[in-house]
Scaffold this motif. Structure first.
Motif, PDB file in Angstrom:
ATOM      1  N   PRO A 166     -11.200  -1.754   2.896  1.00 31.87           N
ATOM      2  CA  PRO A 166      -9.694  -1.866   3.469  1.00 31.87           C
ATOM      3  C   PRO A 166      -9.467  -2.758   4.596  1.00 31.87           C
ATOM      4  O   PRO A 166      -8.334  -3.062   4.759  1.00 31.87           O
ATOM      5  CB  PRO A 166      -9.551  -0.355   3.866  1.00 31.87           C
ATOM      6  CG  PRO A 166     -10.878   0.130   4.180  1.00 31.87           C
ATOM      7  CD  PRO A 166     -11.953  -0.605   3.201  1.00 31.87           C
ATOM      8  N   GLU A 210      -2.455  -1.725   6.724  1.00 35.86           N
ATOM      9  CA  GLU A 210      -3.155  -0.476   7.114  1.00 35.86           C
ATOM     10  C   GLU A 210      -2.927  -0.125   8.696  1.00 35.86           C
ATOM     11  O   GLU A 210      -2.536   0.848   9.143  1.00 35.86           O
ATOM     12  CB  GLU A 210      -4.697  -0.633   7.118  1.00 35.86           C
ATOM     13  CG  GLU A 210      -5.200  -0.778   5.753  1.00 35.86           C
ATOM     14  CD  GLU A 210      -5.036   0.594   4.989  1.00 35.86           C
ATOM     15  OE1 GLU A 210      -4.968   1.776   5.516  1.00 35.86           O
ATOM     16  OE2 GLU A 210      -5.337   0.566   3.768  1.00 35.86           O
ATOM     17  N   ASP A 250       0.899  -1.142   0.071  1.00 40.68           N
ATOM     18  CA  ASP A 250       0.004  -0.057   0.078  1.00 40.68           C
ATOM     19  C   ASP A 250       0.998   1.236  -0.050  1.00 40.68           C
ATOM     20  O   ASP A 250       2.026   1.324   0.057  1.00 40.68           O
ATOM     21  CB  ASP A 250      -0.946  -0.035   1.193  1.00 40.68           C
ATOM     22  CG  ASP A 250      -1.971   1.050   0.979  1.00 40.68           C
ATOM     23  OD1 ASP A 250      -2.259   1.401  -0.192  1.00 40.68           O
ATOM     24  OD2 ASP A 250      -2.963   1.024   1.959  1.00 40.68           O
ATOM     25  N   THR A 256       1.240   5.229   1.700  1.00 40.18           N
ATOM     26  CA  THR A 256       0.567   6.068   2.704  1.00 40.18           C
ATOM     27  C   THR A 256       1.156   7.512   2.485  1.00 40.18           C
ATOM     28  O   THR A 256       2.428   7.598   2.098  1.00 40.18           O
ATOM     29  CB  THR A 256       0.784   6.028   4.041  1.00 40.18           C
ATOM     30  OG1 THR A 256       0.273   6.738   5.079  1.00 40.18           O
ATOM     31  CG2 THR A 256       2.291   5.819   4.365  1.00 40.18           C
TER      32      THR A 256
END
Length: 332
Positions: free
Chosen positions: A266, A273, A141, A143
């Motif tokens: 998600p 996460e 992912d 961020t």
């Protein structure tokens, strides 16, 4: 398990019972020896005759039958209202005509007494999974963090000084928007987490395009390969970089099966996460940085601490690298 004030432990019960049954002592005499009543001595002797030494252990005090227990159809209604509408004991009791205490007891018995045990979106019990070996699944992912202006940002210095530092940085770099407001840019942190071990890999870039994401994946696969881990699958969200044909072709070239989460879900990629939150607390906002370069230099040290030294609840309080065996530098 015997309580703290029990006169007889299982071992003492066995000795008392053997005095009566095997050696012919009277219950009264054996009771006097162990400072208990003769009824207690007789009870343990009778149980020894019937069940042997195994009968000396404590037995559950739970009743064999509970005629006043909440009926199963009512339990199903309580659970249904809890799952589908996330109602509390008072609201459920009002709908079903039951005391709130009864509803709470049912929810506790069904392990639904806390809403954190239930998925917020579907109302179903949370299903947790973990692959059985390192490399079976990587979570990826991106961020984003706003770059820190020269002199520090507003989080530690306050809005006024933060704006002044942004303006000073913009004068140095010349980065401004169309309406001439200062811009300091964005740091895109591409993160990779191994599903089984929670070992983390991360790189900072200036964008989240497919070419950048592919480069991070190649570097991560090589980094894990140096530590004896062969990557089999990679799980990502439905970002444009991960939906591209270039990402699919790169995964095929690397021998990795690409997988994606369900849209607007998600939680499926929850391990990475959750790592982002750890990244926020342990690195991005952990202390004062007087420049973006200072924060970026601190990332490798944080990743080393996270992988090698930081206890992780998912690995029984041990650092993630303890789930990798025979890795060079594992115990340094």
């Amino acid at each position: 398990m015997s309580h703290a004030n029990a006169a007889l432990t299982p071992r003492a019960r066995l000795r008392l019972a053997r005095l009566v049954v095997d050696q012919g002592w009277s219950p009264a005499r054996a009771a006097e020896r162990y400072d208990v009543s003769w009824r207690t001595a007789k009870r343990w002797a009778d149980r020894y005759r019937e069940q042997g030494a195994g009968g000396m252990q404590d037995r559950s005090s739970r009743p064999h039958h509970s005629p006043a227990r909440t009926p199963r159809p009512t339990v199903r209604k309580i659970v249904h209202l809890r799952w589908k509408q996330r109602l509390g004991p008072v609201q459920i009791g009002g709908r079903l005509g039951l005391p709130a205490s009864t509803v709470h007891a049912v929810l506790t018995r069904c392990r639904l007494n806390r809403l954190s045990h239930i998925d917020r979106v579907t109302g179903e019990p949370i299903r947790r999974y973990e692959h059985d070996r390192p490399g079976a699944m990587l979570h990826v992912d991106v961020t984003k963090y706003g770059n820190i202006p020269d002199g520090g940002g507003w989080r530690y210095l306050g809005p006024f000084q933060g704006r002044r530092n942004r303006e000073a940085t913009a004068r140095r770099t010349g980065a401004r928007s169309k309406i001439y407001t200062p811009q300091v840019g964005t740091a895109f942190v591409h993160t990779v987490i191994d599903d089984h071990s929670r070992v983390a890999y991360a790189e900072i870039h200036t964008d989240e395009k497919a070419a950048t994401a592919i480069g991070v994946l190649r570097n991560a696969v090589a980094w894990f390969a140096q530590r004896g881990v062969t990557v089999e699958r990679v799980l990502s969200d439905n970002g444009s970089a991960y939906k591209s044909y270039a990402w699919r072709d790169a995964c095929t070239e690397l021998g990795i099966r690409p997988k994606k989460t369900r849209p607007y879900r998600p939680q499926t990629n929850g391990k990475v996460e959750r790592f982002h939150r750890t990244l926020n607390d342990g690195w991005a906002y952990a202390r004062f940085y007087n420049s973006e370069q200072a924060r970026r230099k601190a990332l490798p040290a944080f990743l080393h601490h996270y992988n090698y030294h930081r206890p992780h609840t998912a690995t029984n309080g041990l650092p993630p690298f303890t789930r990798l065996t025979n890795v060079p530098g594992q115990h340094t």
